[in-house]
Structure formats: structure tokens, C-alpha cells
Design a protein around this motif. Structure first.
Motif, short mmCIF file in Angstrom:
data_model
loop_
_atom_site.label_atom_id
_atom_site.label_comp_id
_atom_site.label_asym_id
_atom_site.label_seq_id
_atom_site.Cartn_x
_atom_site.Cartn_y
_atom_site.Cartn_z
N UNK A 262 0.83 -1.21 0.00
CA UNK A 262 0.00 0.00 0.00
C UNK A 262 0.86 1.25 0.00
N UNK A 263 0.69 2.03 -1.03
CA UNK A 263 1.54 3.21 -1.20
C UNK A 263 0.68 4.47 -1.12
N UNK A 264 1.21 5.49 -0.45
CA UNK A 264 0.61 6.82 -0.56
C UNK A 264 1.40 7.59 -1.60
N UNK A 265 0.74 7.94 -2.69
CA UNK A 265 1.37 8.78 -3.71
C UNK A 265 0.95 10.23 -3.45
N UNK A 266 1.88 11.16 -3.65
CA UNK A 266 1.46 12.57 -3.66
C UNK A 266 1.78 13.14 -5.04
N UNK A 267 0.91 14.01 -5.53
CA UNK A 267 1.15 14.72 -6.79
C UNK A 267 0.98 16.21 -6.50
N UNK A 268 1.98 17.02 -6.87
CA UNK A 268 1.89 18.45 -6.56
C UNK A 268 1.85 19.34 -7.80
N UNK A 269 1.61 18.73 -8.97
CA UNK A 269 1.57 19.52 -10.22
C UNK A 269 0.16 19.52 -10.81
N UNK B 134 -0.52 5.94 -14.01
CA UNK B 134 -0.05 4.75 -14.74
C UNK B 134 0.66 3.77 -13.80
N UNK B 135 1.31 4.30 -12.76
CA UNK B 135 2.12 3.43 -11.89
C UNK B 135 1.39 3.03 -10.60
N UNK B 136 0.28 3.69 -10.30
CA UNK B 136 -0.40 3.45 -9.03
C UNK B 136 -1.35 2.26 -9.14
N UNK B 137 -1.49 1.54 -8.02
CA UNK B 137 -2.36 0.36 -8.00
C UNK B 137 -3.67 0.68 -7.28
N UNK B 138 -4.61 -0.23 -7.43
CA UNK B 138 -5.94 -0.10 -6.81
C UNK B 138 -5.89 0.08 -5.30
N UNK B 139 -4.93 -0.63 -4.68
CA UNK B 139 -4.87 -0.57 -3.21
C UNK B 139 -4.16 0.68 -2.70
N UNK B 140 -3.60 1.47 -3.61
CA UNK B 140 -2.88 2.69 -3.23
C UNK B 140 -3.83 3.86 -3.00
N UNK B 141 -3.27 4.91 -2.42
CA UNK B 141 -4.01 6.17 -2.28
C UNK B 141 -3.19 7.27 -2.94
N UNK B 142 -3.88 8.17 -3.63
CA UNK B 142 -3.21 9.32 -4.25
C UNK B 142 -3.74 10.59 -3.60
N UNK B 143 -2.83 11.34 -3.00
CA UNK B 143 -3.19 12.61 -2.37
C UNK B 143 -2.71 13.75 -3.26
N UNK B 144 -3.65 14.59 -3.69
CA UNK B 144 -3.31 15.75 -4.52
C UNK B 144 -2.98 16.92 -3.58
N UNK B 145 -1.76 17.45 -3.71
CA UNK B 145 -1.33 18.57 -2.86
C UNK B 145 -0.87 19.72 -3.75
N UNK B 146 -0.69 20.89 -3.13
CA UNK B 146 -0.20 22.08 -3.86
C UNK B 146 -0.99 22.23 -5.16
N UNK B 147 -0.29 22.44 -6.31
CA UNK B 147 -1.02 22.62 -7.58
C UNK B 147 -1.67 21.32 -8.07
N UNK B 148 -1.38 20.21 -7.42
CA UNK B 148 -2.03 18.95 -7.77
C UNK B 148 -3.55 19.02 -7.58
N UNK B 149 -4.00 19.91 -6.67
CA UNK B 149 -5.44 19.98 -6.37
C UNK B 149 -6.26 20.39 -7.60
N UNK B 150 -5.62 21.06 -8.57
CA UNK B 150 -6.37 21.46 -9.78
C UNK B 150 -6.88 20.26 -10.56
N UNK B 151 -6.33 19.08 -10.30
CA UNK B 151 -6.79 17.87 -10.99
C UNK B 151 -8.16 17.40 -10.54
N UNK B 152 -8.66 17.93 -9.43
CA UNK B 152 -9.89 17.38 -8.84
C UNK B 152 -11.09 18.31 -9.01
N UNK B 153 -11.03 19.22 -9.98
CA UNK B 153 -12.12 20.19 -10.14
C UNK B 153 -13.33 19.58 -10.85
N UNK B 154 -14.48 19.88 -10.30
CA UNK B 154 -15.77 19.46 -10.86
C UNK B 154 -15.90 20.04 -12.27
#
Lengths: 117, 130, 98
Positions: free
Chosen positions: C1-8, C21-41
Motif C-alpha cells: 500500500x503506497x501513498x502517492x502525492x502529486x503536486x503539479x 499509470x504506476x499506481x495500484x488499486x490498493x494505493x491512495x493518491x493525495x493531490x497537494x499544492x497545484x495537484x489539487x487542480x486535478x480534482x475540479x468538478x
């Protein structure tokens, strides 16, 4: 002994991350089992025919050739990163293992510490 | 748990040192131990005590320094990255015959081996990149 | 189980796509800094993020700082720094994408 995976994701010369990743690989190899993965623009680090003299930057690509002497035996390149960029194994200066995304996920899982540059 | 952090971003340019600071503070709130914070790449500029932000902005290097002093945390700056970028302590300044040194209190220059050691010793190594 | 962070931001950079592409189903991805722009409705990347294999979370203070609390995709949860620290404890390791 914890194993380290070092991922190099940036192109050479545009930033110093590639060179600093290589420094980290050499340092890590003195202490722990280390694997190196060229991913994303990192694959450009090992493109053949580099000549950084013409932009007056120190060319560090020859260091890649001596990684084996530093006991860095597991050197991987992402197949999808190569393919997206129109490159093949033949374009590379190093004899590396080309691996799939699933294999990369597995490397992330199995190495205790992952350092990315 | 034992944590170490790696910081690669230049202060005032990238958010990474701010994020690392927020994260580090919360680690201590939750009772974790910070073994080392390692500054590499442009992250070495976090150790420059000659930075002068405007009065209504945070002084990032002195914020690190007080945080480390109050909580007894090791702030290690990669010496090779630092010398290239002109972040010097007294002994490097003398060795290279420079007229000053500029490393902030509570930071120390050391080798990249300290990053690898942090990875070996710590339960978690968290990187704040730029 | 990996916690990935993305800040871009995915609007500027391929880092989020590489991580996915590298993350698995059991992993978690936390969007931080400018990474949060990826989660806009309604954004170009919302469908990708909402259907991604790993669980996706967003660091609330970075979202709030950018004036985006009202724009977060409704299916994505947030954490604060306390939650970020807890995630690093409950996952085996952290892989940072930047």
C-alpha cells in the motif's frame, strides 16, 4: 537491508534533477541494494549521441556506463515512456531492461524506499 | 514513528518548503519523531540566512531554524548542492577563501549519504519536490 | 500500500498521468499544492480522477488557499495536514510525484 528504488523522471540539462538523481544512485549503492528506473522524460537521460559541450554544460552521461561497477545492476526503463516519445531500446546508451507499467507498480511495491527526482 | 523529510524546492519560488514545514509541525503534534530534514537540489536555499522577505511575509530560513532549535531536529543541507549554489558555512567559506558565510543557525552541511541514511533509519521518508 | 502525492496541475504537466499509470488499486493518491487542480468538478481531468484505480484525496488547505472549496468534484474527499500525516502512517511508504 532496505532496498531503494530511485526514479529519474526529468530530462537532462533542462534541470539538474537528472544529475542529482545519478549522484543519489551512486551514493545509495555504497550502502544499500539500489535499483534505478528511467521514467517519463528521464528516458532522455540515456539517449545516444549526447554532446553537452556545445552548450558548455558538463556532460554526465558517461557516468551511466559505469553504474555496473557501482553494483547498480537493476536498471530499468519504462516501455510506455519510450513509446510515447518515439524512442526504442536502440536509441539508448545503456543496456537496460524495458519494463511495463504493471512491472513498475511492482517495483514501487517491493522496494522499501522510493526516491524520485 | 520515525520520519525524515527531503525538501527539493527553493523557498519563495516553490511551495514545497512551506508544505514540508506544515507537515513537519503536524508530525510533532501527533507525537512522531523527526530524525532528519534533508535539503537537496534548490532546497539548499532554505538554509540561506541572508534572505530578506518583506515584513508581511514569512522568513522561511529563520522559521526552519527556530522549529529545529525548539524541537531539537537535525536540518542537513547537501554540501555539494549547497556549494554550487553559494550556501556556505564558516569552514567552507574559509576553505574556498570567500569573504562571508551565509548558512542559517541550526542547519549543517553534510554529504548526500545523510539522505540515504535517513531512508534507512526512518520508518517513512517523505519528499517535498519542486 | 503506497501513498502517492502529486503536486503539479494536470493542466500544465503530465505528472498526474504518470502517477496514475504506476499506481495500484490498493494505493491512495493525495493531490497537494497545484495537484489539487486535478480534482475540479467539470474540469477536463475530473472524469479521469473520479474513475482512477487508486483512492483519490485532496489536501484541503491547498484547495482552500486557491479558492476552490466550491469547485471540488463531489465524489472526492479531502484531508487536512493531520489526515495527511495519518495517511503516511497507514501506508507502507510515500512516493512523491513532482
Amino acid at each position: 537491508m532496505k532496498s531503494f528504488l530511485i526514479i529519474t523522471r526529468r530530462s537532462p540539462y533542462g534541470t539538474s534533477y537528472g544529475k542529482e538523481a545519478l549522484d543519489a544512485v551512486l551514493m545509495a549503492s555504497a550502502f544499500v541494494p539500489v535499483s534505478l528506473l528511467f521514467l517519463d522524460d528521464g528516458v532522455f537521460q540515456i539517449k545516444q549521441h549526447q554532446d553537452a559541450d556545445c552548450i558548455e554544460i558538463k556532460d554526465y552521461s558517461p557516468t551511466f556506463a559505469v553504474l555496473e561497477q557501482y553494483d547498480v545492476k537493476n536498471i530499468y526503463v519504462s516501455a510506455s515512456s519510450l513509446q510515447h516519445r518515439g524512442l526504442t531500446e536502440k536509441d539508448l546508451v545503456l543496456d537496460v531492461e524495458v519494463i511495463s507499467d504493471a512491472r513498475i507498480a511492482n517495483l514501487l511495491d517491493t522496494n522499501a524506499v522510493v526516491l524520485s527526482f | 514513528m520515525i520520519f525524515s523529510l527531503a525538501v527539493y524546492g527553493s523557498p519563495y519560488t516553490y511551495q514545497s518548503s512551506d508544505s514540508a514545514y506544515q507537515f513537519a509541525r503536524e508530525l510533532l503534534n501527533q507525537g512522531h519523531e523527526i530524525y532528519r530534514i534533508f535539503f537537496y537540489h534548490d532546497g539548499v536555499y532554505n538554509a540561506n540566512r541572508l534572505t530578506i522577505p518583506p515584513q508581511d511575509e514569512i522568513n522561511i530560513s529563520s522559521r526552519w531554524s527556530s522549529f529545529a532549535g525548539e524541537n531539537n531536529i537535525e536540518l542537513v543541507v547537501c554540501v555539494a548542492s549547497a556549494l554550487r549554489r553559494g550556501v556556505l558555512d564558516d569552514s567552507e567559506s574559509r576553505r574556498y577563501e570567500k569573504d562571508t558565510h551565509n548558512i542559517e543557525q541550526n542547519f549543517t552541511l553534510s554529504g548526500l549519504g545523510q539522505l540515504i541514511d535517513a531512508g534507512i533509519v526512518s520508518d517513512r521518508l517523505v519528499t517535498f519536490g519542486s | 500500500m503506497i501513498l502517492h502525492t502529486v503536486n503539479k496541475s494536470p493542466y500544465a504537466d503530465q505528472t498526474l498521468l504518470s502517477c496514475l499509470r504506476a499506481a495500484s488499486e490498493k494505493d491512495t493518491l493525495l493531490l497537494i499544492e497545484d495537484g489539487v487542480y486535478g480534482a475540479l468538478k467539470g474540469g477536463e481531468y475530473s472524469a479521469l480522477v473520479e474513475s482512477a484505480a487508486p483512492r483519490i484525496l485532496v489536501l484541503a488547505p491547498d484547495l482552500e488557499a486557491r479558492g476552490l472549496l466550491d469547485k471540488l468534484s463531489t465524489t472526492i474527499a479531502t484531508v487536512d495536514y493531520a489526515g495527511f500525516v495519518e495517511l503516511t502512517v497507514t501506508h507502507d511508504k510515500v512516493v512523491s510525484w513532482f
